[in-house]
Design a protein around this motif. Structure first.
Motif, mmCIF file in Angstrom:
data_model
loop_
_atom_site.group_PDB
_atom_site.id
_atom_site.type_symbol
_atom_site.label_atom_id
_atom_site.label_comp_id
_atom_site.label_asym_id
_atom_site.label_seq_id
_atom_site.Cartn_x
_atom_site.Cartn_y
_atom_site.Cartn_z
ATOM 1 N N ASP A 20 37.084 16.290 -17.090
ATOM 2 C CA ASP A 20 36.487 17.610 -17.142
ATOM 3 C C ASP A 20 37.519 18.603 -16.380
ATOM 4 O O ASP A 20 37.281 19.924 -16.954
ATOM 5 C CB ASP A 20 35.137 17.747 -16.036
ATOM 6 N N THR A 21 38.551 18.189 -15.773
ATOM 7 C CA THR A 21 39.465 19.359 -15.444
ATOM 8 C C THR A 21 40.850 19.056 -15.944
ATOM 9 O O THR A 21 41.626 20.012 -15.684
ATOM 10 C CB THR A 21 39.649 19.251 -13.636
ATOM 11 N N GLY A 22 41.218 18.047 -16.432
ATOM 12 C CA GLY A 22 42.580 17.481 -17.006
ATOM 13 C C GLY A 22 43.467 17.236 -15.939
ATOM 14 O O GLY A 22 44.497 17.117 -16.314
ATOM 15 N N GLU A 23 43.112 17.142 -14.700
ATOM 16 C CA GLU A 23 44.049 16.831 -13.587
ATOM 17 C C GLU A 23 44.244 15.155 -13.766
ATOM 18 O O GLU A 23 43.395 14.482 -14.186
ATOM 19 C CB GLU A 23 43.314 16.914 -12.259
ATOM 20 N N GLN A 24 45.658 14.970 -13.576
ATOM 21 C CA GLN A 24 46.196 13.601 -13.638
ATOM 22 C C GLN A 24 46.675 13.181 -12.427
ATOM 23 O O GLN A 24 47.183 14.101 -11.743
ATOM 24 C CB GLN A 24 47.229 13.608 -14.840
ATOM 25 N N HIS A 25 46.444 11.857 -11.970
ATOM 26 C CA HIS A 25 47.385 11.163 -10.890
ATOM 27 C C HIS A 25 47.656 9.978 -11.147
ATOM 28 O O HIS A 25 46.895 9.155 -11.963
ATOM 29 C CB HIS A 25 46.343 11.370 -9.541
ATOM 30 N N PRO A 26 48.548 9.258 -10.358
ATOM 31 C CA PRO A 26 49.095 7.866 -10.744
ATOM 32 C C PRO A 26 48.255 6.847 -9.654
ATOM 33 O O PRO A 26 47.916 7.285 -8.572
ATOM 34 C CB PRO A 26 50.537 7.930 -10.104
ATOM 35 N N VAL A 27 48.149 5.929 -9.930
ATOM 36 C CA VAL A 27 47.681 4.830 -9.384
ATOM 37 C C VAL A 27 48.305 3.373 -9.369
ATOM 38 O O VAL A 27 48.567 2.848 -10.361
ATOM 39 C CB VAL A 27 45.950 4.575 -9.596
ATOM 40 N N HIS A 28 48.889 2.865 -8.276
ATOM 41 C CA HIS A 28 49.592 1.605 -8.324
ATOM 42 C C HIS A 28 48.776 0.590 -7.770
ATOM 43 O O HIS A 28 48.226 0.725 -6.535
ATOM 44 C CB HIS A 28 50.591 1.810 -7.516
ATOM 45 N N LEU A 75 47.943 -0.003 -3.830
ATOM 46 C CA LEU A 75 49.158 0.107 -2.960
ATOM 47 C C LEU A 75 49.343 1.580 -2.706
ATOM 48 O O LEU A 75 49.731 1.977 -1.704
ATOM 49 C CB LEU A 75 50.504 -0.369 -3.809
ATOM 50 N N ALA A 76 48.852 2.474 -3.591
ATOM 51 C CA ALA A 76 48.927 3.894 -3.603
ATOM 52 C C ALA A 76 48.040 4.812 -4.686
ATOM 53 O O ALA A 76 47.872 4.139 -5.697
ATOM 54 C CB ALA A 76 50.318 4.356 -3.745
ATOM 55 N N ALA A 77 47.350 5.741 -4.097
ATOM 56 C CA ALA A 77 46.631 6.579 -4.942
ATOM 57 C C ALA A 77 46.079 7.771 -4.151
ATOM 58 O O ALA A 77 46.536 7.806 -2.891
ATOM 59 C CB ALA A 77 45.116 5.701 -5.391
ATOM 60 N N PRO A 78 46.025 8.818 -4.865
ATOM 61 C CA PRO A 78 45.575 10.085 -4.101
ATOM 62 C C PRO A 78 44.444 9.809 -3.200
ATOM 63 O O PRO A 78 43.557 9.174 -3.375
ATOM 64 C CB PRO A 78 45.091 10.880 -5.264
ATOM 65 N N GLY A 79 44.640 10.140 -2.135
ATOM 66 C CA GLY A 79 43.764 9.975 -0.923
ATOM 67 C C GLY A 79 43.609 8.725 -0.317
ATOM 68 O O GLY A 79 42.883 8.398 0.733
ATOM 69 N N ILE A 80 44.742 7.921 -0.667
ATOM 70 C CA ILE A 80 44.446 6.608 -0.171
ATOM 71 C C ILE A 80 45.723 5.815 0.219
ATOM 72 O O ILE A 80 46.866 6.011 -0.544
ATOM 73 C CB ILE A 80 43.726 5.348 -1.193
ATOM 74 N N GLU A 81 45.911 5.303 1.565
ATOM 75 C CA GLU A 81 47.173 4.772 1.852
ATOM 76 C C GLU A 81 46.911 3.303 2.307
ATOM 77 O O GLU A 81 45.845 3.049 3.339
ATOM 78 C CB GLU A 81 47.761 5.651 2.992
ATOM 79 N N LEU A 82 47.644 2.499 1.910
ATOM 80 C CA LEU A 82 47.352 1.001 2.368
ATOM 81 C C LEU A 82 48.502 0.928 3.607
ATOM 82 O O LEU A 82 49.475 1.001 3.722
ATOM 83 C CB LEU A 82 48.045 -0.134 1.466
ATOM 84 N N GLU A 83 47.617 0.662 4.842
ATOM 85 C CA GLU A 83 48.245 0.792 6.154
ATOM 86 C C GLU A 83 48.292 -0.645 6.707
ATOM 87 O O GLU A 83 49.615 -0.605 7.483
ATOM 88 C CB GLU A 83 47.235 1.535 7.273
ATOM 89 N N ASP A 84 47.832 -1.467 6.284
ATOM 90 C CA ASP A 84 47.939 -2.753 6.897
ATOM 91 C C ASP A 84 47.347 -3.871 5.796
ATOM 92 O O ASP A 84 46.306 -3.733 5.324
ATOM 93 C CB ASP A 84 47.325 -2.878 8.237
ATOM 94 N N LEU A 85 47.952 -4.973 5.806
ATOM 95 C CA LEU A 85 47.593 -6.219 4.776
ATOM 96 C C LEU A 85 48.203 -7.338 5.492
ATOM 97 O O LEU A 85 49.321 -7.692 5.536
ATOM 98 C CB LEU A 85 48.250 -5.861 3.061
ATOM 99 N N GLU A 86 47.052 -8.242 5.663
ATOM 100 C CA GLU A 86 47.393 -9.352 6.356
ATOM 101 C C GLU A 86 47.803 -10.640 5.663
ATOM 102 O O GLU A 86 48.505 -11.503 5.989
ATOM 103 C CB GLU A 86 46.094 -9.986 7.129
ATOM 104 N N SER A 87 47.543 -10.572 4.113
ATOM 105 C CA SER A 87 47.914 -11.382 3.024
ATOM 106 C C SER A 87 48.156 -11.085 1.963
ATOM 107 O O SER A 87 47.748 -9.930 1.553
ATOM 108 C CB SER A 87 46.978 -12.571 3.087
ATOM 109 N N PRO A 88 49.003 -11.603 1.002
ATOM 110 C CA PRO A 88 49.231 -11.052 -0.246
ATOM 111 C C PRO A 88 48.021 -11.019 -0.953
ATOM 112 O O PRO A 88 47.020 -11.490 -0.930
ATOM 113 C CB PRO A 88 50.217 -11.967 -0.850
ATOM 114 N N PRO A 89 48.346 -9.764 -2.061
ATOM 115 C CA PRO A 89 47.031 -9.497 -2.968
ATOM 116 C C PRO A 89 46.745 -10.992 -3.850
ATOM 117 O O PRO A 89 47.730 -11.931 -3.824
ATOM 118 C CB PRO A 89 47.599 -8.487 -3.964
#
Length: 212
Positions: A171-179, A186-200
């Motif tokens: 609707d807006t054409g806005e693009q963003h990356p997601v890892h 791991l990373a996305a707009p508005g999201i930060e992984l702060e702590d992870l006790e075990s691997p994915p």
């Protein structure tokens, strides 16, 4: 079974929105994600409970926020019931969409799992229903997803495969990356992984249900 904590913030002005304490795992029916949300002050502010089938479709969704509740599933598109804080009234909705989305990182994992893209393939369009805070009001939106790259990174427990997506709001054409690595953002707009006790987790190897 990954357990951890995401911090959430406004992707535009970086205003803190709180934290999401989660655990998730593949299981016999697909994948389940359970999380509790806290406000910037540390107060409980809601919860997320999402179960996918083996194809990535939402078998069951339950959201709670500000005394509002939404329960939904894939049925004739997606169907949901939204209950008001008093509990006296409930409204039902149905949209010819592929799945649900929202601010929780769970929905990024779910959409990636549903689309199962391959690196370098053309972008795929997907119609989703989101529930906006604080009253979980439903809104239909269209996105385009493309898997730009898949790379392996060495870790102490073995190679970690990371997928880099480009998500476009149609609707807006806005693009963003997601890892994404496995079932962790791991990373996305508005999201930060702060702590992870075990691997994915890997979706190729079923693990116990998070509440088992």
């Amino acid at each position: 079974m990954p357990r951890g904590r995401y911090s959430l913030h406004d992707p535009h002005d970086h205003t803190p929105l709180g934290e999401e304490h989660f655990h998730c795992a593949p299981g016999p029916t697909g994948w389940r994600y359970v999380a509790q949300l806290t406000s910037p002050s540390g107060d409980h502010s809601g919860s997320v409970d999402l179960t996918l089938d083996e194809l990535g479709r939402p078998l069951r969704l339950e959201l709670n926020a500000a005394s509002w509740r939404v329960r939904g599933a894939a049925l004739d598109g997606v169907t949901w019931v939204r209950t008001d804080p008093s509990g006296e009234h409930a409204t039902e909705g149905n949209v010819a969409a592929h799945a649900f989305t929202g601010t929780s990182p769970a929905f990024l994992i779910a959409t990636a799992r549903l689309l199962r893209l391959t690196p370098g393939a053309p972008a795929t369009r997907v119609r989703l229903v989101t529930f906006t805070a604080p009253v979980l009001a439903p809104r239909t939106l269209d996105q385009s997803w493309a898997l730009l790259d898949r790379s392996a990174h060495p870790t102490d427990t073995g190679p970690l495969t990371v997928d880099e997506y480009q998500v476009t709001a149609l609707d807006t054409g806005e693009q963003h990356p997601v890892h994404i690595a496995g079932d962790v953002v791991l990373a996305a707009p508005g999201i930060e992984l702060e702590d992870l006790e075990s691997p994915p987790s890997s979706f190729s190897a079923p693990l116990p249900d998070p509440d088992a």
